[in-house]
Design a protein around this motif. Structure first.
Motif, PDB file in Angstrom:
ATOM      1  N   LEU A 286      52.904  50.960  38.380  1.00  0.00           N
ATOM      2  CA  LEU A 286      52.294  52.037  37.615  1.00  0.00           C
ATOM      3  C   LEU A 286      50.796  51.819  37.736  1.00  0.00           C
ATOM      4  O   LEU A 286      50.305  50.733  37.428  1.00  0.00           O
ATOM      5  N   ASN A 287      50.072  52.800  38.214  1.00  0.00           N
ATOM      6  CA  ASN A 287      48.619  52.726  38.305  1.00  0.00           C
ATOM      7  C   ASN A 287      48.064  53.527  37.138  1.00  0.00           C
ATOM      8  O   ASN A 287      48.111  54.753  37.143  1.00  0.00           O
ATOM      9  N   ILE A 288      47.544  52.815  36.140  1.00  0.00           N
ATOM     10  CA  ILE A 288      47.133  53.434  34.890  1.00  0.00           C
ATOM     11  C   ILE A 288      45.611  53.575  34.863  1.00  0.00           C
ATOM     12  O   ILE A 288      44.884  52.595  34.972  1.00  0.00           O
ATOM     13  N   PHE A 289      45.175  54.812  34.690  1.00  0.00           N
ATOM     14  CA  PHE A 289      43.748  55.118  34.662  1.00  0.00           C
ATOM     15  C   PHE A 289      43.338  55.496  33.249  1.00  0.00           C
ATOM     16  O   PHE A 289      44.035  56.247  32.567  1.00  0.00           O
ATOM     17  N   VAL A 290      42.221  54.956  32.812  1.00  0.00           N
ATOM     18  CA  VAL A 290      41.574  55.381  31.571  1.00  0.00           C
ATOM     19  C   VAL A 290      40.267  56.019  31.996  1.00  0.00           C
ATOM     20  O   VAL A 290      39.458  55.384  32.678  1.00  0.00           O
ATOM     21  N   ILE A 291      40.077  57.285  31.614  1.00  0.00           N
ATOM     22  CA  ILE A 291      38.909  58.045  32.034  1.00  0.00           C
ATOM     23  C   ILE A 291      38.202  58.563  30.784  1.00  0.00           C
ATOM     24  O   ILE A 291      38.766  59.377  30.036  1.00  0.00           O
ATOM     25  N   GLU A 292      37.014  58.071  30.561  1.00  0.00           N
ATOM     26  CA  GLU A 292      36.227  58.459  29.406  1.00  0.00           C
ATOM     27  C   GLU A 292      36.083  59.983  29.332  1.00  0.00           C
ATOM     28  O   GLU A 292      35.731  60.632  30.307  1.00  0.00           O
ATOM     29  N   GLY A 293      36.405  60.528  28.162  1.00  0.00           N
ATOM     30  CA  GLY A 293      36.246  61.957  27.945  1.00  0.00           C
ATOM     31  C   GLY A 293      37.396  62.822  28.425  1.00  0.00           C
ATOM     32  O   GLY A 293      37.391  64.026  28.206  1.00  0.00           O
TER      33      GLY A 293
END
Length: 137
Positions: free
Chosen positions: A56-63
């Motif tokens: 699982l490639n989990i991205f956290v993207i501000e906004g």
């Protein structure tokens, strides 16, 4: 066949650490470090290993508010949910109990003839399903 399964599934999360902890505790997943991703400094990526060659490639993207959007089944877009294959009937039973313990599932087992499954919701609200071949049970 020319393919050997799925390499990774990528999605956006609000909290990769919380999500990683859930997948580690329920599925014995390997959670890698969170590292910067992209060039604007507003994005991170965490890889969660869930199988011998599946991540699982989990991205956290501000906004980005996408992780907050939840809709009913078949209204979630082109990819509706993730189906994970249990490695054995014993693994299926262990996962089922861990999901119940975390209140991520009611524990109901679905019989689809050739497979049995249990649905769950992870901390981001993503619906998942764990499956095992009926012949294995």
């Amino acid at each position: 066949m020319l393919l050997d399964g799925i390499n990774h599934i990528a999605w956006i999360s609000k909290d990769a650490a919380r999500l990683g902890q859930f997948y580690a505790e329920v599925f014995d997943a390997d959670v890698g470090p969170t590292r910067p991703h992209g060039e604007d400094g507003k994005e991170t990526m965490t890889i969660i290993g869930i199988g011998p060659h599946t991540e699982l490639n989990i991205f956290v993207i501000e906004g980005n508010a996408e992780p907050e959007r939840q809709t009913p089944m078949w209204g979630r877009g082109r990819i509706d949910h993730v189906g994970l294959q249990a490695s054995s009937p014993e693994a299926f039973a262990t996962i089922r109990q861990r999901l119940i313990d975390k209140s991520a599932s009611d524990g109901a087992i679905n019989d689809f003839g050739t497979v049995r499954s249990i649905f769950f919701r992870d901390p981001d609200g993503l619906e998942g399903e764990v499956l095992i071949a009926t012949a294995s049970t």
